[in-house]
Design a protein around this motif. Structure first.
Motif, PDB file in Angstrom:
ATOM      1  N   TYR A 118     -73.624 -45.019  -2.062  1.00  0.00           N
ATOM      2  CA  TYR A 118     -72.725 -44.298  -2.957  1.00  0.00           C
ATOM      3  C   TYR A 118     -73.246 -44.378  -4.394  1.00  0.00           C
ATOM      4  O   TYR A 118     -74.004 -45.282  -4.752  1.00  0.00           O
ATOM      5  N   GLU A 119     -72.822 -43.428  -5.206  1.00  0.00           N
ATOM      6  CA  GLU A 119     -73.256 -43.359  -6.603  1.00  0.00           C
ATOM      7  C   GLU A 119     -72.835 -44.622  -7.353  1.00  0.00           C
ATOM      8  O   GLU A 119     -71.712 -45.098  -7.209  1.00  0.00           O
ATOM      9  N   GLY A 120     -73.763 -45.157  -8.144  1.00  0.00           N
ATOM     10  CA  GLY A 120     -73.487 -46.348  -8.938  1.00  0.00           C
ATOM     11  C   GLY A 120     -73.827 -47.652  -8.236  1.00  0.00           C
ATOM     12  O   GLY A 120     -73.816 -48.711  -8.861  1.00  0.00           O
ATOM     13  N   GLU A 121     -74.155 -47.592  -6.943  1.00  0.00           N
ATOM     14  CA  GLU A 121     -74.496 -48.795  -6.182  1.00  0.00           C
ATOM     15  C   GLU A 121     -75.890 -49.293  -6.580  1.00  0.00           C
ATOM     16  O   GLU A 121     -76.788 -48.504  -6.851  1.00  0.00           O
ATOM     17  N   ILE A 122     -76.061 -50.614  -6.627  1.00  0.00           N
ATOM     18  CA  ILE A 122     -77.361 -51.213  -6.919  1.00  0.00           C
ATOM     19  C   ILE A 122     -78.025 -51.571  -5.589  1.00  0.00           C
ATOM     20  O   ILE A 122     -77.467 -52.304  -4.770  1.00  0.00           O
ATOM     21  N   LEU A 123     -79.226 -51.027  -5.364  1.00  0.00           N
ATOM     22  CA  LEU A 123     -79.962 -51.249  -4.122  1.00  0.00           C
ATOM     23  C   LEU A 123     -81.407 -51.638  -4.424  1.00  0.00           C
ATOM     24  O   LEU A 123     -81.836 -51.582  -5.583  1.00  0.00           O
ATOM     25  N   GLN A 124     -82.126 -52.010  -3.393  1.00  0.00           N
ATOM     26  CA  GLN A 124     -83.552 -52.289  -3.499  1.00  0.00           C
ATOM     27  C   GLN A 124     -84.309 -51.406  -2.529  1.00  0.00           C
ATOM     28  O   GLN A 124     -83.827 -51.140  -1.423  1.00  0.00           O
ATOM     29  N   GLY A 125     -85.467 -50.960  -2.955  1.00  0.00           N
ATOM     30  CA  GLY A 125     -86.304 -50.130  -2.101  1.00  0.00           C
ATOM     31  C   GLY A 125     -87.767 -50.444  -2.315  1.00  0.00           C
ATOM     32  O   GLY A 125     -88.144 -51.040  -3.326  1.00  0.00           O
ATOM     33  N   ILE A 126     -88.586 -50.044  -1.348  1.00  0.00           N
ATOM     34  CA  ILE A 126     -90.034 -50.254  -1.442  1.00  0.00           C
ATOM     35  C   ILE A 126     -90.707 -48.931  -1.763  1.00  0.00           C
ATOM     36  O   ILE A 126     -90.471 -47.920  -1.095  1.00  0.00           O
ATOM     37  N   VAL A 127     -91.546 -48.932  -2.780  1.00  0.00           N
ATOM     38  CA  VAL A 127     -92.287 -47.730  -3.169  1.00  0.00           C
ATOM     39  C   VAL A 127     -93.293 -47.391  -2.070  1.00  0.00           C
ATOM     40  O   VAL A 127     -94.053 -48.256  -1.627  1.00  0.00           O
ATOM     41  N   HIS A 128     -93.277 -46.120  -1.622  1.00  0.00           N
ATOM     42  CA  HIS A 128     -94.271 -45.735  -0.609  1.00  0.00           C
ATOM     43  C   HIS A 128     -95.068 -44.500  -0.997  1.00  0.00           C
ATOM     44  O   HIS A 128     -96.051 -44.180  -0.329  1.00  0.00           O
ATOM     45  N   ARG A 129     -94.690 -43.825  -2.099  1.00  0.00           N
ATOM     46  CA  ARG A 129     -95.507 -42.724  -2.615  1.00  0.00           C
ATOM     47  C   ARG A 129     -95.355 -42.654  -4.128  1.00  0.00           C
ATOM     48  O   ARG A 129     -94.248 -42.754  -4.651  1.00  0.00           O
ATOM     49  N   VAL A 130     -96.486 -42.459  -4.793  1.00  0.00           N
ATOM     50  CA  VAL A 130     -96.489 -42.391  -6.252  1.00  0.00           C
ATOM     51  C   VAL A 130     -97.061 -41.048  -6.681  1.00  0.00           C
ATOM     52  O   VAL A 130     -98.149 -40.661  -6.245  1.00  0.00           O
ATOM     53  N   PHE A 131     -96.308 -40.337  -7.530  1.00  0.00           N
ATOM     54  CA  PHE A 131     -96.738 -39.060  -8.091  1.00  0.00           C
ATOM     55  C   PHE A 131     -96.580 -39.115  -9.610  1.00  0.00           C
ATOM     56  O   PHE A 131     -95.907 -39.994 -10.150  1.00  0.00           O
ATOM     57  N   ARG A 132     -97.195 -38.155 -10.266  1.00  0.00           N
ATOM     58  CA  ARG A 132     -97.113 -38.103 -11.727  1.00  0.00           C
ATOM     59  C   ARG A 132     -95.669 -38.024 -12.224  1.00  0.00           C
ATOM     60  O   ARG A 132     -95.318 -38.612 -13.251  1.00  0.00           O
TER      61      ARG A 132
END
Length: 202
Positions: free
Chosen positions: A86-100
């Motif tokens: 939901y909006e405003g929730e604090i989560l953690q994620g792993i970066v798997h793609r990087v773009f400009r």
């Protein structure tokens, strides 16, 4: 957010299972197996989020035979653990793609979490660089780096706030998935250091 919800599903047991007598000898096992297969295929719903686990079986109703096919429908009431961001929730994620223009993160069952470069205050993009004298594969991969030299690159765990959530029921190759927009605008957000995998433990 994790939730425990009560759900009702009509579980279909096909005629082949009836012929093998498995429904007679192990009726609950056959019905529960089919329920789990159905939930795995359905994956998620707009109202409840991703189906993570069946935590309790409350009731299996009386079966109704479909005359044309010989299949049997059983109404099943069960408890299910779900995950709905939901909006405003604090989560953690792993970066798997990087773009400009930003990065994509994975967060538990969510494959489509986008963190725009505009929502990374104090970070700048550093593109792919060929390192002189190095063989292919030792080049510097694209990343975002902050004024304090914190890095956001592939494999890094990022703590973020959910900016927006969208449900995709059928959009191209994406079916029954949630997409998120993320932001680092806030306190204590950004790359973090964890032992082991930093992906949301489900």
């Amino acid at each position: 957010m994790f939730s425990e919800v009560e759900l009702l599903r009509d579980v279909t047991v096909d005629a082949e299972n009836l012929k093998s007598n498995s429904l007679v000898t192990h009726p609950q096992s056959v019905i529960v197996t089919r329920l789990l297969e159905d939930l795995l295929s359905e994956k998620a719903s707009k109202d409840h989020g991703y189906f993570l686990a069946v935590t309790g079986l409350k009731k299996i109703g009386k079966g109704k035979v479909v005359e044309e096919s010989g299949d049997v429908f059983f109404p099943v009431v069960f408890n299910c653990r779900t995950f709905l961001p939901y909006e405003g929730e604090i989560l953690q994620g792993i970066v798997h793609r990087v773009f400009r223009h930003g990065v994509f993160l994975r967060c538990g069952p969510i494959k489509y979490a986008y963190l725009s470069a505009r929502k990374m205050p104090g970070y700048r993009y550093v593109g792919f660089q060929k390192v002189p004298g190095q063989k292919y594969g030792h080049d510097r991969k694209p990343l975002f780096v902050s004024n304090e030299f914190a890095k956001i690159e592939n494999g890094v765990v990022v703590c973020f706030m959910v900016l927006a959530v969208r449900w995709f029921e059928n959009w191209g190759n994406i079916k029954n998935e949630f997409g998120m927009l993320a932001t680092l605008e806030g306190d204590s957000l950004g790359p973090i250091s964890l032992s082991g995998s930093g992906e949301l433990d489900l």
